[in-house]
Design a protein around this motif. Structure first.
Motif, PDB file in Angstrom:
ATOM      1  N   GLU A   1      34.692  51.348  38.706  1.00 17.14           N
ATOM      2  CA  GLU A   1      35.402  51.173  40.080  1.00 17.14           C
ATOM      3  C   GLU A   1      36.012  49.698  39.873  1.00 17.14           C
ATOM      4  O   GLU A   1      37.263  49.166  40.635  1.00 17.14           O
ATOM      5  N   PHE A   2      35.239  48.743  39.512  1.00 17.31           N
ATOM      6  CA  PHE A   2      35.557  47.238  39.514  1.00 17.31           C
ATOM      7  C   PHE A   2      36.781  47.331  38.341  1.00 17.31           C
ATOM      8  O   PHE A   2      37.744  46.493  39.111  1.00 17.31           O
ATOM      9  N   LEU A   3      36.720  47.734  37.336  1.00 16.84           N
ATOM     10  CA  LEU A   3      37.769  47.856  36.286  1.00 16.84           C
ATOM     11  C   LEU A   3      39.271  48.177  36.872  1.00 16.84           C
ATOM     12  O   LEU A   3      40.084  47.691  36.926  1.00 16.84           O
ATOM     13  N   ASN A   4      38.931  49.306  37.418  1.00 16.93           N
ATOM     14  CA  ASN A   4      40.129  50.046  38.090  1.00 16.93           C
ATOM     15  C   ASN A   4      40.542  48.956  39.436  1.00 16.93           C
ATOM     16  O   ASN A   4      41.950  49.064  39.515  1.00 16.93           O
ATOM     17  N   ASP A   5      40.002  48.817  40.204  1.00 18.63           N
ATOM     18  CA  ASP A   5      40.442  47.720  41.079  1.00 18.63           C
ATOM     19  C   ASP A   5      40.984  46.440  40.616  1.00 18.63           C
ATOM     20  O   ASP A   5      42.030  46.106  41.273  1.00 18.63           O
ATOM     21  N   VAL A   6      40.223  45.933  39.703  1.00 13.60           N
ATOM     22  CA  VAL A   6      41.105  44.817  38.988  1.00 13.60           C
ATOM     23  C   VAL A   6      42.355  44.865  38.436  1.00 13.60           C
ATOM     24  O   VAL A   6      43.451  44.285  38.954  1.00 13.60           O
ATOM     25  N   TYR A   7      42.441  46.058  37.594  1.00 13.20           N
ATOM     26  CA  TYR A   7      43.733  46.100  36.904  1.00 13.20           C
ATOM     27  C   TYR A   7      44.763  46.957  37.777  1.00 13.20           C
ATOM     28  O   TYR A   7      46.032  46.963  37.283  1.00 13.20           O
ATOM     29  N   HIS A   8      44.273  47.666  38.893  1.00 13.95           N
ATOM     30  CA  HIS A   8      45.206  48.407  39.585  1.00 13.95           C
ATOM     31  C   HIS A   8      45.297  47.977  40.852  1.00 13.95           C
ATOM     32  O   HIS A   8      45.888  48.947  41.906  1.00 13.95           O
ATOM     33  N   SER A   9      44.837  46.862  41.376  1.00 10.72           N
ATOM     34  CA  SER A   9      44.880  46.598  42.590  1.00 10.72           C
ATOM     35  C   SER A   9      46.033  46.244  43.718  1.00 10.72           C
ATOM     36  O   SER A   9      46.288  46.457  44.786  1.00 10.72           O
ATOM     37  N   GLY A  10      47.091  45.433  42.791  1.00 14.10           N
ATOM     38  CA  GLY A  10      48.096  45.198  43.404  1.00 14.10           C
ATOM     39  C   GLY A  10      48.084  43.909  44.262  1.00 14.10           C
ATOM     40  O   GLY A  10      48.973  43.216  44.613  1.00 14.10           O
ATOM     41  N   GLU A  11      46.818  43.275  44.076  1.00 14.62           N
ATOM     42  CA  GLU A  11      46.619  41.987  44.579  1.00 14.62           C
ATOM     43  C   GLU A  11      47.110  40.906  43.763  1.00 14.62           C
ATOM     44  O   GLU A  11      46.505  40.644  42.722  1.00 14.62           O
ATOM     45  N   PRO A  12      48.008  40.022  44.412  1.00 12.30           N
ATOM     46  CA  PRO A  12      48.937  39.215  43.506  1.00 12.30           C
ATOM     47  C   PRO A  12      47.653  38.072  42.886  1.00 12.30           C
ATOM     48  O   PRO A  12      47.905  37.875  41.727  1.00 12.30           O
TER      49      PRO A  12
END
Length: 176
Positions: free
Chosen positions: A79-90
């Protein structure tokens, strides 16, 4: 839980701090994630440099780097990996991009040096190695590969071992 699912309340509870204290240091949970990632990246880069500056042979350095990768991925959730790589957070995108570029530069320098020392075939283009590393990174989120290796740690380790050892075993590769 990853970044999206965890709440500031949960972070505060786990860290045993009040929300007031949290907001005194951070504007949001993205800043906490960025700080965590920075620590992970900086530690990994320092460890990488230490190994590369050692007097070990290239195969031994490779084995140590793979072990570092193993240890470094143990505590990171899918979940952390997905959020980091696909978050869209600039902020996270910029951080990941900056460290990825730095890591790739260091790896390229390492490959060039290893090739000059005869550890990598002379005719093998370093650009090809770098291209393949980029392609392998894309497989981390490939659905078929995720089905084979549901655990992100197992997936990253298998990709890393495959890149460096092919279908051979590390022990046989080290002693050739």
């Amino acid at each position: 839980y990853g970044i999206r699912k965890v709440t500031v309340d949960e972070i505060c509870r786990e860290a045993e701090v009040s929300k007031m204290t949290f907001y005194r240091f951070f504007d949001n949970k993205i800043e906490v994630a960025a700080l965590m990632l920075t620590g992970i990246y900086e530690t990994a880069l320092a460890d990488f440099r230490k190994i590369m500056q050692s007097n070990l042979s290239f195969p031994e350095k490779t084995a140590r780097i793979i072990w570092l990768k193993h240890e470094g991925t143990l505590g990171i959730s899918e979940e952390f990996l997905n959020d980091v790589y696909h978050s869209g957070e600039p902020a996270l995108k910029e951080l990941v991009t900056r460290y990825a570029e730095l890591s790739l530069r260091l790896l390229q320098e390492t490959f060039i040096k290893a090739q000059k020392q005869g550890w990598i075939r002379e005719e093998l283009k370093i650009e090809f190695l770098m291209y393949m590393i980029d392609r392998i990174k894309a497989y981390m989120f490939d659905e078929k590969l995720k089905a084979m290796f549901p655990n992100s740690h197992d997936r990253v380790m298998e990709l890393t071992r495959f890149f460096f050892y092919g279908t051979g075993t590390p022990d046989k590769t080290l002693h050739q």
